[in-house]
Motif scaffolding. Structure first.
Motif, mmCIF file in Angstrom:
data_model
loop_
_atom_site.group_PDB
_atom_site.id
_atom_site.type_symbol
_atom_site.label_atom_id
_atom_site.label_comp_id
_atom_site.label_asym_id
_atom_site.label_seq_id
_atom_site.Cartn_x
_atom_site.Cartn_y
_atom_site.Cartn_z
ATOM 1 N N ALA A 293 -3.561 4.241 2.674
ATOM 2 C CA ALA A 293 -2.139 4.478 2.919
ATOM 3 C C ALA A 293 -1.940 5.348 4.153
ATOM 4 C CB ALA A 293 -1.498 5.137 1.700
ATOM 5 N N ILE A 294 -2.788 6.341 4.339
ATOM 6 C CA ILE A 294 -2.697 7.202 5.518
ATOM 7 C C ILE A 294 -2.914 6.388 6.792
ATOM 8 C CG2 ILE A 294 -3.825 9.087 6.764
ATOM 9 C CD1 ILE A 294 -4.435 10.339 4.018
ATOM 10 N N PRO B 59 7.474 8.530 -0.300
ATOM 11 C CA PRO B 59 6.588 7.440 0.085
ATOM 12 C C PRO B 59 7.147 6.044 -0.152
ATOM 13 C CG PRO B 59 5.820 8.515 -1.909
ATOM 14 C CD PRO B 59 6.922 9.362 -1.366
ATOM 15 N N THR C 231 -8.316 8.128 -4.446
ATOM 16 C CA THR C 231 -8.451 8.698 -3.107
ATOM 17 C C THR C 231 -8.602 7.598 -2.062
ATOM 18 O OG1 THR C 231 -9.474 10.696 -4.008
ATOM 19 C CG2 THR C 231 -9.801 10.266 -1.671
ATOM 20 N N THR D 284 0.810 -1.209 0.000
ATOM 21 C CA THR D 284 0.000 0.000 0.000
ATOM 22 C C THR D 284 0.846 1.263 0.000
ATOM 23 O OG1 THR D 284 -1.729 -1.157 1.227
ATOM 24 C CG2 THR D 284 -1.836 1.246 1.196
ATOM 25 N N VAL D 285 1.866 1.300 0.838
ATOM 26 C CA VAL D 285 2.646 2.520 1.059
ATOM 27 C C VAL D 285 4.077 2.402 0.557
ATOM 28 C CG1 VAL D 285 3.372 4.191 2.812
ATOM 29 C CG2 VAL D 285 1.224 2.974 3.098
ATOM 30 N N LEU E 228 3.050 10.695 -2.402
ATOM 31 C CA LEU E 228 2.590 9.374 -2.824
ATOM 32 C C LEU E 228 1.953 9.442 -4.206
ATOM 33 C CD1 LEU E 228 2.237 6.407 -1.872
ATOM 34 C CD2 LEU E 228 -0.005 7.070 -1.010
ATOM 35 N N LYS E 229 1.098 10.435 -4.438
ATOM 36 C CA LYS E 229 0.414 10.565 -5.726
ATOM 37 C C LYS E 229 1.391 10.986 -6.825
ATOM 38 C CE LYS E 229 -3.748 12.255 -5.993
ATOM 39 N NZ LYS E 229 -4.506 11.049 -6.348
ATOM 40 N N LEU F 183 -3.014 6.084 -8.233
ATOM 41 C CA LEU F 183 -3.688 5.814 -6.971
ATOM 42 C C LEU F 183 -4.955 6.660 -6.838
ATOM 43 C CD1 LEU F 183 -0.746 5.584 -4.403
ATOM 44 C CD2 LEU F 183 -2.018 3.730 -5.482
ATOM 45 N N HIS G 156 -7.307 4.608 -2.150
ATOM 46 C CA HIS G 156 -5.969 4.058 -1.910
ATOM 47 C C HIS G 156 -5.181 4.964 -0.972
ATOM 48 C CE1 HIS G 156 -6.340 1.849 -5.993
ATOM 49 N NE2 HIS G 156 -6.642 1.026 -5.001
ATOM 50 N N CYS G 157 -5.293 6.261 -1.184
ATOM 51 C CA CYS G 157 -4.558 7.215 -0.353
ATOM 52 C C CYS G 157 -5.054 7.177 1.090
ATOM 53 C CB CYS G 157 -4.690 8.626 -0.915
ATOM 54 S SG CYS G 157 -3.868 8.864 -2.505
ATOM 55 N N VAL H 141 0.657 12.344 1.230
ATOM 56 C CA VAL H 141 -0.235 11.966 0.134
ATOM 57 C C VAL H 141 0.207 12.616 -1.171
ATOM 58 C CG1 VAL H 141 -2.601 12.109 -0.733
ATOM 59 C CG2 VAL H 141 -2.189 11.573 1.664
#
Length: 249
Positions: free
Chosen positions: A129-130, A162, A123, A84-85, A114-115, A121, A125-126, A111
């Motif tokens: 990840a958070i 990330p 929202t 995920t991250v 990450l994006k 990815l 998924h984000c 985020v």
């Protein structure tokens, strides 16, 4: 009279970061037994290498979990965090509220980075990840509003990139080949552990971004001086070198 116990600075550093393995003796993987690059006390490195045994070397999940002294649910949790991250997903969750809350600048920067690394990815998924990285749940609209506000600013990210997995794999390969001059950050990993190395890599990214921002700020000049450009590059290089201290054998 009892002899004073000898200090272990690395164990102290790992404990400070919340990543000191409470059961290092349970790790029976041959790499951790025979190679000083691997440290069974470093919980982040242990978790990564455990998942790697399965995903790269093809070891069965049950065997990998047993060899690294954990249960299968622990293996699946580490595997999910990596998927995920990335490597940063193995860092311990930050303490904080478990319910919806105002999105912090650190979460927004995470985020955004990450994006930038993985534009595909969503929202959802984000949000996952958070939760995996920080241990908190964020409402979708709160995140979307925070990201929209960030677009109006030019502040650089202040957290780790990330996904440091590729960089760690390069460091790992070079260290196993004993090519120590090609191992930036190895000294940090050996003295403080993988979590500290991930943070240092994030500082390296910040230094590189600061250099790019400096170039953009001067791009409007009609006749930029090559000497000034060289000095700027040198300064950025020094910042990166400080953040990612190389190990010399």
């Amino acid at each position: 009279m009892a002899t004073a116990k000898k200090r272990d600075p690395k164990s102290e550093a790992l404990a400070q970061d919340g990543v000191l393995n409470p059961n290092p003796e349970a790790v029976r993987d041959t790499s951790f037994v025979s190679n000083p690059f691997f440290d069974a006390k470093d919980l982040v490195q242990v978790r990564y290498e455990m998942v790697r045994r399965h995903q790269v070397d093809g070891v069965a999940i049950s065997e990998a979990a047993e060899t690294f002294g954990v249960t299968r649910p622990t293996f699946y949790k580490a595997q999910s965090a990596l998927q995920t991250v990335g490597l940063a997903g193995l860092l311990p969750n930050r303490r904080g509220p478990k319910g919806g809350h105002k999105v912090s600048a650190e979460v927004v920067a995470f985020v955004a980075a990450l994006k930038a690394a993985r534009p595909e990815l969503t929202t959802s998924h984000c949000l996952d990840a958070i939760e995996a990285r920080f241990g908190v749940k964020v409402h979708r609209r709160s995140l979307e509003r925070a990201l929209a506000r960030k677009k109006k600013t030019t502040q650089p990210s202040l957290i780790v990139a990330p996904d440091a997995t590729d960089s760690y794999e390069k460091l790992r390969a070079a260290a196993l080949r004993a090519e120590f001059t090609a191992c930036p950050g190895l000294a940090i990993l050996r003295r403080r552990g993988l979590a500290a190395w991930i943070r240092a890599r994030g500082q390296e990214v910040d230094a590189e971004e600061a250099y790019r921002d400096h170039r953009l700020a001067h791009s409007a000049l009609d006749d930029p001086s090559p000497a000034t450009s060289d000095v700027t590059r040198l300064i950025a290089g020094i910042l990166v070198a400080i953040a990612m201290e190389p190990f010399h054998a």
